[in-house]
Design a protein around this motif. Structure first.
Motif, PDB file in Angstrom:
ATOM      1  N   SER A  92     -22.104   6.043 -10.814  1.00 44.01           N
ATOM      2  CA  SER A  92     -22.172   7.335 -11.508  1.00 44.01           C
ATOM      3  C   SER A  92     -22.963   7.248 -12.806  1.00 44.01           C
ATOM      4  N   HIS A  93     -22.897   6.099 -13.466  1.00 42.82           N
ATOM      5  CA  HIS A  93     -23.557   5.948 -14.769  1.00 42.82           C
ATOM      6  C   HIS A  93     -24.860   5.154 -14.675  1.00 42.82           C
ATOM      7  N   ALA A  94     -25.345   4.935 -13.465  1.00 39.03           N
ATOM      8  CA  ALA A  94     -26.634   4.262 -13.310  1.00 39.03           C
ATOM      9  C   ALA A  94     -27.717   5.087 -13.997  1.00 39.03           C
ATOM     10  N   GLY A  95     -28.574   4.411 -14.735  1.00 37.49           N
ATOM     11  CA  GLY A  95     -29.596   5.094 -15.515  1.00 37.49           C
ATOM     12  C   GLY A  95     -29.164   5.387 -16.930  1.00 37.49           C
ATOM     13  N   LEU A  96     -27.863   5.319 -17.201  1.00 36.12           N
ATOM     14  CA  LEU A  96     -27.338   5.500 -18.551  1.00 36.12           C
ATOM     15  C   LEU A  96     -26.784   4.196 -19.105  1.00 36.12           C
ATOM     16  N   PHE A  97     -26.242   3.383 -18.219  1.00 34.16           N
ATOM     17  CA  PHE A  97     -25.597   2.133 -18.613  1.00 34.16           C
ATOM     18  C   PHE A  97     -26.191   0.999 -17.789  1.00 34.16           C
ATOM     19  N   PRO A  98     -26.500  -0.161 -18.406  1.00 36.38           N
ATOM     20  CA  PRO A  98     -26.117  -0.611 -19.754  1.00 36.38           C
ATOM     21  C   PRO A  98     -27.130  -0.287 -20.847  1.00 36.38           C
ATOM     22  N   GLU A  99     -28.215   0.448 -20.503  1.00 37.43           N
ATOM     23  CA  GLU A  99     -29.243   0.714 -21.506  1.00 37.43           C
ATOM     24  C   GLU A  99     -28.693   1.393 -22.753  1.00 37.43           C
ATOM     25  N   ASN A 100     -27.648   2.212 -22.577  1.00 38.74           N
ATOM     26  CA  ASN A 100     -27.070   2.952 -23.701  1.00 38.74           C
ATOM     27  C   ASN A 100     -25.612   2.579 -23.917  1.00 38.74           C
ATOM     28  N   ALA A 101     -25.331   1.292 -23.872  1.00 37.39           N
ATOM     29  CA  ALA A 101     -23.949   0.821 -23.937  1.00 37.39           C
ATOM     30  C   ALA A 101     -23.232   1.288 -25.195  1.00 37.39           C
ATOM     31  N   ASP A 102     -23.964   1.441 -26.315  1.00 34.05           N
ATOM     32  CA  ASP A 102     -23.323   1.850 -27.564  1.00 34.05           C
ATOM     33  C   ASP A 102     -22.814   3.282 -27.518  1.00 34.05           C
TER      34      ASP A 102
END
Length: 469
Positions: A320-330
């Motif tokens: 579900s969070h592919a493309g958002l995580f881990p690039e934007n982990a913060d």
């Protein structure tokens, strides 16, 4: 207009609007003023859609005045969890990364609320990604029963707004307990429908095969009304069930004579808070008085199912969070990051074993429901904890004992207030039924509610004229 109009039920308000006793514009403006006064301290709302709400209220007033009623929610102000898309408004999903991305289309559930004439006041707060914790930049919703106590995750905003008189009904979502935890902690009614009963189109996913969308309200009748509006097949969501949608409101007129209620007393009490479980078990006498038959059963579930749920949820959340995580982990809270990191690392054998355990549970529950109509459990078997406490794995397993099995099985549930602990916090019972048995749950929940007065209690912080911000 009376000063405590915010404590009307959605059903009562809809009737008074239809009878031209109250104007949708007046009540919407009163609610917006109340939100402006109390929400800076309660933090239930992510965004208040003031102009949109007033415009919808004016339209509702004009339609009702000219004999074009849309139904019992026409002109009634409601709010939705900030997983539900509204065109032109960002869906943050509790994260920092999505705050600048307006939705391109409105979710089906919001479209259906608007088609029913409801006024959308705004979008409600949740934990990061609808998981375990709130992002550090987010003001955590405050429990209106006690500011020092947990509000539940992830539908914390809907729980607080509904209990606090900041909307007349709300929508939450439940993947591992997120309608039921805040319903219990905030003393409101929550329905987790059968998986697929309500479309998830335009609702930001956590773990799609576990995600449920459902109403959170102050009475069972209100929840039945909202569920009638939002349920049903949807061409935008091929997993939405095509079974006809009954008018769930009619279920509140049903009696309980002959209803078979299963209770596993050991499972309901072993290792749990005796005060909370005692309040739940005491409801047996009320149900028996109403004509129900109590049947001892052994529920085919155990605390190891929490690990089963974690494996499936972590793997699906990673997708579900592919493309958002881990690039934007913060942009995520620490426990949420841990879950998203765990998902891709799971061996295929672990996921396969979890899937097998899930199928076994569903089959065993289906067999159990041949001998009973509903199961009775606590919604949460532990007292509402203080905020800021980090539960141990054992405590976490016990707190999810009565929630995750029924996300895994897709079974419908209803949570209803059933008393208060000595320190003034709500307790909550849960009724579970066979698939598509929401009418039975609504009938039983409403009958219990009307035989008691717990739903009439008001959260003390929500009755304050002003709160310190």
């Amino acid at each position: 207009m009376e000063s405590d109009i915010h404590w009307l039920t959605a059903t009562e308000l809809g009737q008074r609007i239809a009878a031209h006793e109250i104007s949708p514009v007046e009540v919407t403006e009163a609610m917006l003023a109340r939100i402006g006064r109390l929400d800076p301290a309660l933090h239930a709302y992510v965004v208040v859609l003031r102009d949109r709400a007033v415009a919808q209220a004016k339209q509702a007033g004009e339609e009702i005045a000219t004999g074009r009623p849309r139904g019992p929610l026409h002109g009634v102000p409601v709010a939705v969890k900030d997983l539900c898309d509204i065109e032109g408004v960002p869906t943050t999903a509790g994260t920092a990364i999505l705050r600048e991305r307006p939705a391109q289309r409105t979710s089906t559930v919001v479209e259906r609320l608007e088609a029913a004439g409801a006024v959308i006041l705004g979008k409600l707060a949740l934990s990061a990604g609808a998981m375990f914790d709130h992002h550090p930049s987010v003001a955590v919703p405050v429990n209106p029963w006690n500011a020092g106590r947990w509000t539940g995750v992830s539908s914390s905003g809907p729980g607080v707004a509904t209990a606090g008189g900041l909307c007349f009904a709300s929508l939450g979502s439940d993947t591992g307990g997120s309608i039921r935890f805040p319903s219990a902690a905030c003393g409101v009614v929550g329905i987790k429908p059968t998986w697929g009963r309500v479309s998830r189109a335009g609702v930001f996913p956590l773990a799609p095969s576990l995600d449920h969308v459902g109403p959170m309200c102050r009475t069972v009748a209100d929840a039945a009304t909202v569920l009638t509006v939002i349920a049903g097949a949807d061409g935008r969501d091929p997993t939405a069930l095509r079974a006809p949608v009954p008018d769930y409101r009619s279920a509140v007129r049903g009696g309980l004579r002959g209803l078979r209620i299963g209770i596993d007393e050991r499972w309901n009490t072993d290792g749990l808070d005796p005060e909370v479980t005692g309040l739940v078990l005491a409801t047996r006498e009320v149900f028996e008085t109403l004509g129900a038959q109590i049947i001892p059963v052994k529920v085919p579930a155990n605390d190891a199912l929490v690990m089963t749920w974690q494996a499936i949820a972590a793997a699906e959340a990673a997708v579900s969070h592919a493309g958002l995580f881990p690039e934007n982990a913060d942009a995520y809270g620490p426990s949420t990051r841990g879950m998203l990191e765990a998902g891709p690392a799971l061996p295929a054998t672990v996921y396969a074993s979890a899937h097998e355990a899930r199928l076994r549970l569903a089959g065993e529950l289906a067999h159990l429901f041949e001998s009973v109509d509903v199961l009775l459990t606590p919604t949460v078997g532990l007292a509402t904890p203080p905020i800021g406490t980090e539960p141990s794995p054992e405590v976490l397993a016990r707190s999810m004992r009565f929630t995750v099995p029924f996300d895994l099985s897709g079974s419908p549930t209803i949570s209803v207030p059933c008393g208060f602990t000595q320190d003034g916090m709500p307790a909550s019972l849960q009724l579970i039924g066979r698939h598509l048995a929401e009418e039975t749950l609504i009938a039983a929940g409403h009958a219990y509610e009307q035989a008691t007065d717990w739903h009439q209690r008001r959260a003390p912080l929500a009755d304050a004229d002003r709160l310190e911000t």
